[in-house]
Enzyme design. Structure first.
Site, PDB file in Angstrom:
ATOM      1  N   PRO A 173      47.836  56.988  39.046  1.00  0.00           N
ATOM      2  CA  PRO A 173      49.074  57.456  38.425  1.00  0.00           C
ATOM      3  C   PRO A 173      48.860  57.571  36.918  1.00  0.00           C
ATOM      4  O   PRO A 173      48.653  56.568  36.246  1.00  0.00           O
ATOM      5  CB  PRO A 173      50.093  56.355  38.764  1.00  0.00           C
ATOM      6  CG  PRO A 173      49.502  55.627  39.934  1.00  0.00           C
ATOM      7  CD  PRO A 173      48.018  55.682  39.701  1.00  0.00           C
ATOM      8  N   LYS A 195      18.606  23.675  42.466  1.00  0.00           N
ATOM      9  CA  LYS A 195      19.307  23.732  41.175  1.00  0.00           C
ATOM     10  C   LYS A 195      19.845  22.349  40.829  1.00  0.00           C
ATOM     11  O   LYS A 195      20.457  21.673  41.665  1.00  0.00           O
ATOM     12  CB  LYS A 195      20.440  24.751  41.249  1.00  0.00           C
ATOM     13  CG  LYS A 195      21.064  25.112  39.921  1.00  0.00           C
ATOM     14  CD  LYS A 195      22.056  26.267  40.081  1.00  0.00           C
ATOM     15  CE  LYS A 195      22.675  26.684  38.767  1.00  0.00           C
ATOM     16  NZ  LYS A 195      23.619  27.818  38.918  1.00  0.00           N
ATOM     17  N   GLY A 249      50.443  57.290  28.962  1.00  0.00           N
ATOM     18  CA  GLY A 249      50.265  56.157  28.052  1.00  0.00           C
ATOM     19  C   GLY A 249      48.809  55.780  27.922  1.00  0.00           C
ATOM     20  O   GLY A 249      47.940  56.270  28.644  1.00  0.00           O
ATOM     21  N   CYS A 259      20.005  29.622  35.947  1.00  0.00           N
ATOM     22  CA  CYS A 259      21.275  30.055  35.354  1.00  0.00           C
ATOM     23  C   CYS A 259      21.947  29.002  34.486  1.00  0.00           C
ATOM     24  O   CYS A 259      21.587  28.797  33.338  1.00  0.00           O
ATOM     25  CB  CYS A 259      22.211  30.527  36.462  1.00  0.00           C
ATOM     26  SG  CYS A 259      23.597  31.519  35.835  1.00  0.00           S
ATOM     27  N   SER A 308      50.269  58.217  33.488  1.00  0.00           N
ATOM     28  CA  SER A 308      51.619  58.184  32.909  1.00  0.00           C
ATOM     29  C   SER A 308      51.738  58.868  31.558  1.00  0.00           C
ATOM     30  O   SER A 308      52.841  59.129  31.091  1.00  0.00           O
ATOM     31  CB  SER A 308      52.055  56.725  32.742  1.00  0.00           C
ATOM     32  OG  SER A 308      51.280  56.093  31.721  1.00  0.00           O
ATOM     33  N   SER A 341      46.807  53.941  31.275  1.00  0.00           N
ATOM     34  CA  SER A 341      46.305  54.831  32.328  1.00  0.00           C
ATOM     35  C   SER A 341      45.283  55.800  31.754  1.00  0.00           C
ATOM     36  O   SER A 341      44.341  56.215  32.446  1.00  0.00           O
ATOM     37  CB  SER A 341      47.448  55.585  33.003  1.00  0.00           C
ATOM     38  OG  SER A 341      48.140  56.407  32.087  1.00  0.00           O
ATOM     39  N   GLU A 352      19.326  34.825  40.794  1.00  0.00           N
ATOM     40  CA  GLU A 352      19.820  33.667  41.541  1.00  0.00           C
ATOM     41  C   GLU A 352      20.367  34.121  42.889  1.00  0.00           C
ATOM     42  O   GLU A 352      21.082  35.113  42.990  1.00  0.00           O
ATOM     43  CB  GLU A 352      20.915  32.981  40.726  1.00  0.00           C
ATOM     44  CG  GLU A 352      21.439  31.696  41.315  1.00  0.00           C
ATOM     45  CD  GLU A 352      22.420  30.992  40.388  1.00  0.00           C
ATOM     46  OE1 GLU A 352      22.781  29.838  40.683  1.00  0.00           O
ATOM     47  OE2 GLU A 352      22.822  31.591  39.358  1.00  0.00           O
TER      48      GLU A 352
END
Length: 714
Positions: free
Chosen positions: A359, A114, A363, A175, A361, A366, A45
């Site tokens: 960054p 369309k 955890g 679509c 961390s 990240s 499209e």
């Protein structure tokens, strides 16, 4: 007896307003289709402009440049010899339409606008285009003078028509139209159209491909026929990733399918189909025959004096129809590994970036972001090993490497383009620092590790000098507001440092002619929804690969990556308690995300889905969860959780207005800028809804009391 023809559809990595690049990718797809003997080529499209131009579509320059590119395409003799189905915006009688232009041998056959526009979720097509509200109707369209010179035509038909070749009939839908209850392909099939094209700009969401496939297979299963699906691929300049997966289906079965995630800019999917199989399939259903004889729409047929089947193909033993095959699906974990990775590669190469800064961390969020970058590097290396010239050229450009360099190792590539940093404070643990360092070593990023206590102390001291007051953490006797302020200053300083290091690390490393790095955010969709992040902290970045992915899915992705990439260090991230590490750690206290939020990540996913996808306010959400969560929870506990969620969602709604642009992957994304259009100042108490919830709780409790009384009497 058989009637064999070869057809082609494609995935194209188009870029908004990249007219020349888009033109060249279209030409490449036509070249490949011709080499494979196809007689019909279908593209995505709005492929000439790129699908995601948004308000640029309102500029008449876009229509002008589209015609200029289209003229350059169809006048080339190498594009002749097959029917072309190409998408672009067209102005007809001062109305802008989203159109398909069908041509053959440099002559436009007709223009099909369309009919049904996508206008919900991420889509705003009715902001830019007008739907063609006259099914089965055509009008005369005067071509622009520059096109008249190329085609030798003054006018062509414009509207809802079909193409009639000597041996078959071709129709087009676009679509969104296959997602509607009364899709155009239904009327087309009843009117004898045997080949239907669908040119799409469909974006990726986790688990969405199944729905798209079901629609296509059900359409051809019920109506019979050949269905060619083409799709946009890649990041064309915004939050969405278009995931390709072009396919060809016949009578409810897939005979060819393209890749869903790939770094290839052009992928052409071809199949040889038997039209006699379509005719037999349709004629064998009596009810279909009755509906066809009573059809409401009779399409105007545009006669084209060619035969799509090659001469004598019915008797050529070397030409055989493509066999049916199973549909290929990726697991959600694989989708997370590949979708955001492809999006990030497109973003990096098209913005002329030097690399990414994250960054890190310690955890899981990240960590997941870092693993997506690692996946990106693996995909780049794989494509380079297979000789993808575009990927090799882009990799050399990004890394500022010589003409002979080829990426052969993901870790080596990461060492050039991926930079990570652990920004520790006295509240950080040794475990998170060690995890970050080890993960960096395993994936090859250039890693920096430092403490920022002096910087935090300086800011707090400045405040004390200016006001005469010194805030302290709650655990040491401070108030909640002091506690929050001391956490936020750490988070915000990390954002400042992230941009400092992102700008200067390439300079530190002596990388010549380099700009700064793109800063990556790593706040997941659940934390954004709840507002469990500091405004303008290190969640404020250039882009965020996981901002549309739930914590639950990220955990599954990390578990998958641990085995798939043979990185056991990931198990340590997976088993660690989620914590921001912004408060002091003591013998009796370790900060926990879920305790701070007052709800689990799994609960947040449910709240997000019901609020956005099911369109629930507080009262209707409570009623749904009352049935699902009781008796595990009491009605009062369910009510409290729902009220808590809506309170924090409402008071933190302002944070969504400045969210880092994120990869869209989840239906309940709170992205304010495009997807979730709700005000950011509302009453967080939802007082009337709360009263109605309380009434239901009282009624439930009274009913339970009555039941207990009856039982005691018995």
């Amino acid at each position: 007896m058989s009637h064999l023809i070869t057809l082609a559809t494609c995935n194209l990595n188009q870029w908004a307003l990249d007219f020349e690049g888009n033109r060249d990718r279209i030409l490449e797809s036509i070249k490949i289709a011709k080499e494979r003997g196809a007689k019909l080529r279908v593209g995505p499209e709005l492929e000439i402009t790129g699908y995601g131009c948004l308000d640029h579509f309102m500029e008449n320059d876009v229509c002008l440049h589209s015609w200029e590119m289209y003229a350059q395409i169809i006048k080339k003799e190498e594009t002749h010899g097959l029917i072309l189905d190409i998408g672009m915006p067209v102005l007809h009688q001062n109305v802008r339409y989203n159109c398909r232009l069908l041509s053959l041998n440099g002559e436009i056959l007709f223009i099909r606008p369309k009919i049904w526009l996508a206008n919900d979720g991420n889509y705003r097509e009715m902001r830019f285009f007008t739907p063609w509200m006259k099914p089965g109707v055509v009008e005369e369209f005067t071509l622009p003078p520059e096109i008249q010179k190329v085609t030798g035509q003054k006018t062509v038909l414009f509207g809802d028509a079909v193409i009639n070749t000597l041996d078959t009939c071709i129709g087009a839908e676009t679509c969104e139209e296959i997602f509607t209850p009364q899709s155009p392909h239904i009327a087309m099939s009843l009117d004898g159209v045997e080949i239907i094209t669908n040119s799409s700009g469909s974006h990726h969401e986790l688990r969405k491909l199944n729905k798209r496939m079901d629609l296509i297979l059900n359409a051809t299963g019920r109506c019979g026929g050949v269905y060619l699906y083409a799709n946009q691929r890649g990041c064309d300049g915004d939050r969405l990733y278009y995931d390709g997966c072009a396919l060809i289906a016949v009578n409810g079965k897939v005979v060819a399918q393209g890749s869903q995630f790939s770094l290839k800019d052009v992928e052409v999917v071809t199949a040889t189909v038997d039209l006699e199989a379509v005719r037999t399939y349709r004629a064998s259903v009596m009810s279909r025959g009755l509906q066809a004889s009573l059809r409401e729409i009779k399409y105007q047929r545009i006669d084209v004096p060619i035969e799509l089947a090659p001469k004598n193909s019915r008797f050529d033993p070397t030409i055989v129809p493509s066999k049916a095959r199973d549909v290929s699906y990726h697991k959600p974990e694989e989708e997370i590994a590949m979708g955001p990775a492809c999006w990030m590669w497109d973003y990096l190469r098209r913005c002329n970036g030097t690399g990414y800064f994250l960054p890190l961390s310690g955890g899981i969020d990240s960590c997941a972001t870092a693993m997506i970058v690692h996946s990106m590097c693996r995909m780049v290396v794989k494509e380079a090993s297979e000789g993808n010239k575009q990927v090799i050229e882009d990799a050399r450009k990004i890394t500022r490497s010589g003409e002979d360099w080829i990426p052969t190792d993901p870790k080596d590539l990461a060492s050039k383009i991926f930079h990570t940093c652990y920004m520790g404070t006295e509240n950080s643990s040794k475990e998170t620092r060690d995890r970050s360092k080890e993960l960096s070593r395993c994936i090859g990023s250039y890693h920096v590790d430092f403490n920022m206590d002096n910087l935090v102390s300086s800011v707090v001291s400045l405040f004390e000098v200016a006001t005469g007051k010194k805030p302290v953490f709650k655990i040491f006797g401070g108030s909640q507001i002091e506690n929050l302020a001391l956490q936020n200053i750490q988070a915000r300083l990390r954002m400042v440092l992230a941009y400092l290091f992102a700008q200067l690390l390439p300079w530190v490393r002596g990388i010549k002619n380099s700009g700064g790095l793109l800063v990556l955010g790593s706040a997941n969709v659940d934390e954004c929804l709840r507002g469990y992040l500091t405004k303008y902290d290190c969640s404020s970045a250039d882009i965020n690969p996981i901002g549309g992915i739930s914590k639950t899915d990220l955990k599954k992705f990390i578990a998958y990556a641990s085995k798939e990439y043979e990185l056991p260090i990931l198990d340590e991230f997976l088993n660690a308690t989620p914590t921001a590490e912004l408060e002091p750690i003591t013998k009796d206290y370790v900060q926990s995300d879920e305790i701070d939020m007052g709800m689990t990540y799994d609960e947040l996913s449910v709240f997000g889905y019901l609020r956005k996808v099911e369109k629930c306010g507080p009262y209707s959400m409570f009623l749904k969860l009352l049935h699902e969560w009781t008796p595990k929870l009491t009605p009062a506990q369910v009510a409290e959780k729902v009220k808590r969620f809506f309170f924090f969602y409402a008071i933190n709604r302002h944070k969504q207005t400045v969210l880092t642009p994120s990869y869209h992957a989840e239906q309940y994304s709170p992205d304010d800028n495009r997807f979730d259009l709700r005000p950011f100042l509302i009453n967080p108490r939802f007082t009337w809804a709360s009263k109605k919830i309380d009434e239901v709780v009282k009624q439930y409790d009274a009913h339970k009391t009555e039941e207990l009384d009856i039982m005691s009497i018995d």
